[in-house]
Design a protein around this motif. Structure first.
Motif, PDB file in Angstrom:
ATOM      1  N   SER A 132       2.680  -2.480   9.620  1.00 36.04           N
ATOM      2  CA  SER A 132       2.851  -2.288   8.289  1.00 36.04           C
ATOM      3  C   SER A 132       2.845  -0.578   7.863  1.00 36.04           C
ATOM      4  CB  SER A 132       1.693  -2.830   7.296  1.00 36.04           C
ATOM      5  OG  SER A 132       1.823  -2.373   6.074  1.00 36.04           O
ATOM      6  N   MET A 133       4.157  -0.308   7.414  1.00 36.25           N
ATOM      7  CA  MET A 133       4.200   1.343   6.957  1.00 36.25           C
ATOM      8  C   MET A 133       3.525   1.279   5.854  1.00 36.25           C
ATOM      9  SD  MET A 133       5.665   1.935   9.627  1.00 36.25           S
ATOM     10  CE  MET A 133       5.411   3.714   9.100  1.00 36.25           C
ATOM     11  N   HIS A 134       3.294   0.331   4.837  1.00 32.61           N
ATOM     12  CA  HIS A 134       2.440   0.787   3.580  1.00 32.61           C
ATOM     13  C   HIS A 134       1.067   1.159   4.033  1.00 32.61           C
ATOM     14  CE1 HIS A 134       4.846  -0.407   0.578  1.00 32.61           C
ATOM     15  NE2 HIS A 134       5.087  -1.553   0.762  1.00 32.61           N
ATOM     16  N   MET A 135       0.573   0.456   5.012  1.00 36.79           N
ATOM     17  CA  MET A 135      -0.810   0.722   5.468  1.00 36.79           C
ATOM     18  C   MET A 135      -1.105   2.351   6.221  1.00 36.79           C
ATOM     19  SD  MET A 135      -2.559  -1.692   4.454  1.00 36.79           S
ATOM     20  CE  MET A 135      -4.152  -1.084   4.935  1.00 36.79           C
ATOM     21  N   LYS A 136       0.062   2.667   6.852  1.00 31.06           N
ATOM     22  CA  LYS A 136       0.009   3.872   7.411  1.00 31.06           C
ATOM     23  C   LYS A 136       0.196   4.876   6.600  1.00 31.06           C
ATOM     24  CE  LYS A 136       1.955   3.125  11.898  1.00 31.06           C
ATOM     25  NZ  LYS A 136       2.939   3.390  13.134  1.00 31.06           N
ATOM     26  N   VAL A 137       1.051   4.737   5.526  1.00 32.42           N
ATOM     27  CA  VAL A 137       0.779   5.493   4.280  1.00 32.42           C
ATOM     28  C   VAL A 137      -0.630   5.848   3.695  1.00 32.42           C
ATOM     29  CG1 VAL A 137       1.797   5.985   1.911  1.00 32.42           C
ATOM     30  CG2 VAL A 137       3.273   5.333   3.805  1.00 32.42           C
ATOM     31  N   LEU A 138      -1.201   4.709   3.389  1.00 31.17           N
ATOM     32  CA  LEU A 138      -2.632   4.727   3.029  1.00 31.17           C
ATOM     33  C   LEU A 138      -3.511   5.240   3.658  1.00 31.17           C
ATOM     34  CD1 LEU A 138      -2.772   0.825   1.291  1.00 31.17           C
ATOM     35  CD2 LEU A 138      -2.217   3.253   0.002  1.00 31.17           C
ATOM     36  N   GLU A 139      -3.322   5.341   5.067  1.00 37.63           N
ATOM     37  CA  GLU A 139      -4.018   5.891   6.048  1.00 37.63           C
ATOM     38  C   GLU A 139      -3.961   7.388   6.081  1.00 37.63           C
ATOM     39  OE1 GLU A 139      -3.363   3.799   9.583  1.00 37.63           O
ATOM     40  OE2 GLU A 139      -4.384   1.761   8.863  1.00 37.63           O
ATOM     41  N   THR A 140      -2.880   7.857   6.040  1.00 42.75           N
ATOM     42  CA  THR A 140      -2.303   9.078   6.391  1.00 42.75           C
ATOM     43  C   THR A 140      -2.029   9.906   5.318  1.00 42.75           C
ATOM     44  OG1 THR A 140       0.102   8.644   6.771  1.00 42.75           O
ATOM     45  CG2 THR A 140      -1.536   8.362   8.677  1.00 42.75           C
ATOM     46  N   GLY A 141      -1.546   9.046   3.945  1.00 38.85           N
ATOM     47  CA  GLY A 141      -1.079  10.007   2.943  1.00 38.85           C
ATOM     48  C   GLY A 141       0.101  10.734   3.013  1.00 38.85           C
ATOM     49  N   LYS A 142       1.157  10.204   4.033  1.00 41.83           N
ATOM     50  CA  LYS A 142       2.157  10.803   4.287  1.00 41.83           C
ATOM     51  C   LYS A 142       3.468   9.995   4.172  1.00 41.83           C
ATOM     52  CE  LYS A 142       0.432  13.782   7.789  1.00 41.83           C
ATOM     53  NZ  LYS A 142       0.506  14.336   9.432  1.00 41.83           N
ATOM     54  N   SER A 143       4.625  10.409   4.026  1.00 37.48           N
ATOM     55  CA  SER A 143       5.746   9.583   4.147  1.00 37.48           C
ATOM     56  C   SER A 143       6.231   9.169   5.255  1.00 37.48           C
ATOM     57  CB  SER A 143       6.682  10.405   3.020  1.00 37.48           C
ATOM     58  OG  SER A 143       6.476  10.398   1.855  1.00 37.48           O
ATOM     59  N   PHE A 144       6.852   8.097   5.385  1.00 34.73           N
ATOM     60  CA  PHE A 144       7.856   7.811   6.794  1.00 34.73           C
ATOM     61  C   PHE A 144       9.265   7.421   6.274  1.00 34.73           C
ATOM     62  CE2 PHE A 144       3.206   7.202   7.291  1.00 34.73           C
ATOM     63  CZ  PHE A 144       3.018   7.635   8.505  1.00 34.73           C
ATOM     64  N   ARG A 145      10.138   7.784   7.275  1.00 31.75           N
ATOM     65  CA  ARG A 145      11.414   7.616   6.845  1.00 31.75           C
ATOM     66  C   ARG A 145      12.380   6.833   7.943  1.00 31.75           C
ATOM     67  NH1 ARG A 145      10.306   8.349   2.671  1.00 31.75           N
ATOM     68  NH2 ARG A 145      10.577  10.127   1.276  1.00 31.75           N
ATOM     69  N   ARG A 146      13.080   5.996   7.780  1.00 29.50           N
ATOM     70  CA  ARG A 146      14.054   5.007   8.590  1.00 29.50           C
ATOM     71  C   ARG A 146      13.397   4.416   9.685  1.00 29.50           C
ATOM     72  NH1 ARG A 146      19.002   5.791   7.446  1.00 29.50           N
ATOM     73  NH2 ARG A 146      19.786   5.297   9.644  1.00 29.50           N
ATOM     74  N   VAL A 147      12.365   3.675   9.228  1.00 30.93           N
ATOM     75  CA  VAL A 147      11.360   3.137  10.254  1.00 30.93           C
ATOM     76  C   VAL A 147      12.003   1.589  10.454  1.00 30.93           C
ATOM     77  CG1 VAL A 147       9.117   2.371  11.314  1.00 30.93           C
ATOM     78  CG2 VAL A 147       9.330   4.314   9.552  1.00 30.93           C
ATOM     79  N   PRO A 148      12.493   1.158  11.708  1.00 31.73           N
ATOM     80  CA  PRO A 148      13.060  -0.111  11.971  1.00 31.73           C
ATOM     81  C   PRO A 148      11.951  -1.170  11.969  1.00 31.73           C
ATOM     82  CG  PRO A 148      12.994   1.196  14.014  1.00 31.73           C
ATOM     83  CD  PRO A 148      12.607   2.106  12.944  1.00 31.73           C
TER      84      PRO A 148
END
Length: 524
Positions: A132-148
């Motif tokens: 879950s990239m949503h959870m990684k955002v909530l954990e790090t506060g960072k954006s992520f791009r083009r994750v397959p």
């Protein structure tokens, strides 16, 4: 200093309260300075007797401003929700705890999941493969791009862009946008096809670009459409200027090879000594002046695509033999080489010569002729489809307007009738040239082409040149023959409006021979 209450506060309602002995609760008032208040007016009693009244004021200006802000915020919320719901991008939003808050219809179409499957559920609910990239955002506060990853019950392959939602300096959630990888791949393929077409020679025209509705033209177009997707060699026959190359473009673009190369070759324009090396290539050191690395021929360049051999009747006998091998064996041997190279190029040939006569005279191989004749398509001359002249004229005027910056709208019926009376030795190409000359002579404000704008055209075919040697000076035979020959060539070129192919036909010689005679007599 005493004063009557109405002198101080004209808007007062205290006098009404004294008269009615009834209280007034939370009455709105607005002063001239813009201040808004709520007032409660009460009667004042002494021993059961109303002796006056008083007011209690509450300033509501700030409350109204806050209410207006709340209304604006509500409108912004509704607008934002509307944008999300109407977006073609698949969007999902989770709160700070990672529970689903919002998805839009595009998300449902992509993943196959509905609101009941996502809203209030953990962020990983929609994931089939991946984290879950949503959870990684909530954990790090960072954006992520083009994750397959793969999502939904159908394991849809997607790329995900996710970003944190910050409000008041606090992390309040995460928003993600999903992109369908299959769509991206198709776009990439289309881009590559476009690049390929830009990198190589391109067939520019389709059957929609062939103008005219005459029966003769319609039959030719139907034959061309039927043959477009067949793996058969096509021979386009017709006079010069009829549009044989236009047909070749259209056939290529209607075939499964349309995304591959379209290589055009004018067999009459390439010197006879170079025609084989150009068509079939050569090995290094094949002849002096050659590229030391060798060179691929045009048949190899056209691999998987189409090669258009115009004026095929001008090929040398040796080149004809090699072409026959290509058609039969699907392979070429480069000049100076011994190794066969497989080629898979569709051949469309064209000629304005009577190949049957060339076969009888021994200048064209009979076996190649029959190989080419498997799918012959005759492109009618303009004299055979004069009913198309108006439509062609209208089409050419639009193009000429763009080229010359003019605004000629149409051509008059008398002008069309005049054009229809001409025999058109130069066919459609000559029609375009005549219309272009006429537009140049028209005034800038003239919108309709009339008969008087057109050049003088002969109603009948001109009589053949009658030559006589009686007026020649007494010279040697060779000089007399050269003078007559030069005069005949000049007359043919003049009669045919400079059209060399038409002039060669009138003189009953090949186009290559005409070029040689023009060079011999220094005729430009």
């Amino acid at each position: 200093m005493k004063a009557h209450v109405k002198e101080v506060l004209p808007e007062t309602g205290l006098m009404d309260v004294i008269a009615s002995k009834k209280r007034q609760v939370n009455q709105a008032m607005k002063f001239s300075n813009g201040i808004s208040i709520l007032t409660t007016r009460l009667p004042l009693y002494y021993e059961d007797q109303c002796i006056g009244a008083f007011s209690i004021f509450k300033d509501t200006t700030q409350i109204e401003k806050m209410a207006a802000k709340m209304t604006d915020l509500q409108r912004m919320k509704e607008m934002l929700e509307s944008i999300i719901q109407s977006s073609d991008e698949a969007i999902s939003v989770v709160d700070e705890k990672g529970n689903g808050m919002v998805i839009n219809p595009a998300y449902s179409r992509l993943t196959g999941l509905q609101e009941k499957d996502i809203i209030g559920k953990p962020a990983h609910t929609d994931i089939a493969e991946g984290s879950s990239m949503h959870m990684k955002v909530l954990e790090t506060g960072k954006s992520f791009r083009r994750v397959p990853m793969r999502v939904g019950p159908s394991h849809k392959e997607v790329l995900v862009n996710v970003s944190p939602i910050i409000a008041g300096g606090m992390l309040k959630g995460s928003v993600g946008i999903l992109q369908d990888v299959s769509e991206l791949r198709e776009l990439t393929k289309e881009l590559e096809r476009t690049r390929q077409r830009l990198r190589t020679l391109e067939a520019k025209y389709t059957f929609e670009d062939i103008v005219g509705k005459s029966e003769a033209l319609r039959v030719s177009i139907e034959q061309a459409k039927l043959s477009a997707d067949l793996p058969v060699t096509i021979l386009l026959r017709g006079d010069s200027g009829t549009g044989k190359e236009l047909f070749a473009h259209a056939i290529h673009n209607a075939s499964a090879r349309k995304y591959d190369k379209f290589v055009r070759v004018n067999c009459a324009a390439i010197p006879e000594t170079l025609i084989e090396s150009e068509l079939f290539g050569y090995e290094k050191g094949a002849f002096s002046g050659a590229d030391p690395r060798g060179k691929k021929g045009l048949f190899e360049e056209a691999a998987q695509g189409t090669i258009f051999l115009d004026e095929i009747g001008e090929l040398s006998f040796s080149a004809q033999s090699k072409l026959l091998r290509v058609l039969q064996e699907k392979e070429v041997v480069r000049v100076g080489g011994v190794k066969s190279i497989a080629v898979e190029a569709r051949v469309i040939a064209a000629t304005n010569q009577p190949l049957e006569k060339a076969v009888k005279e021994g200048t064209f191989r009979e076996d190649l002729y029959y190989r080419l004749q498997r799918m012959p398509i005759t492109v009618p001359s303009l004299s055979e489809r004069k009913e198309d002249i108006y439509e062609l004229s209208y089409y050419f005027l639009e193009r000429i307007n763009q080229e010359y910056g003019r605004s000629v709208k149409t051509i008059s019926p008398p002008a069309v009738s005049y054009l229809e009376g001409y025999y058109w030795p130069g066919n459609v190409r000559e029609l375009e040239n005549i219309l272009g000359r006429a537009v140049i002579t028209m005034g800038p404000q003239e919108k309709i082409m009339e008969k008087h704008h057109l050049p003088v055209l002969e109603a009948d075919k001109p009589a053949p040149l009658q030559l006589s040697a009686s007026n020649l000076q007494t010279e040697g035979l060779e000089e007399q023959v050269n003078k007559i020959e030069a005069e005949a060539v000049l007359h043919a070129l003049k009669t045919c409006g400079g059209n060399k192919t038409q002039a060669a036909r009138q003189l009953k010689i090949s186009l290559r021979t005409l070029y040689n005679k023009m060079q011999k007599h220094k005729i430009e």
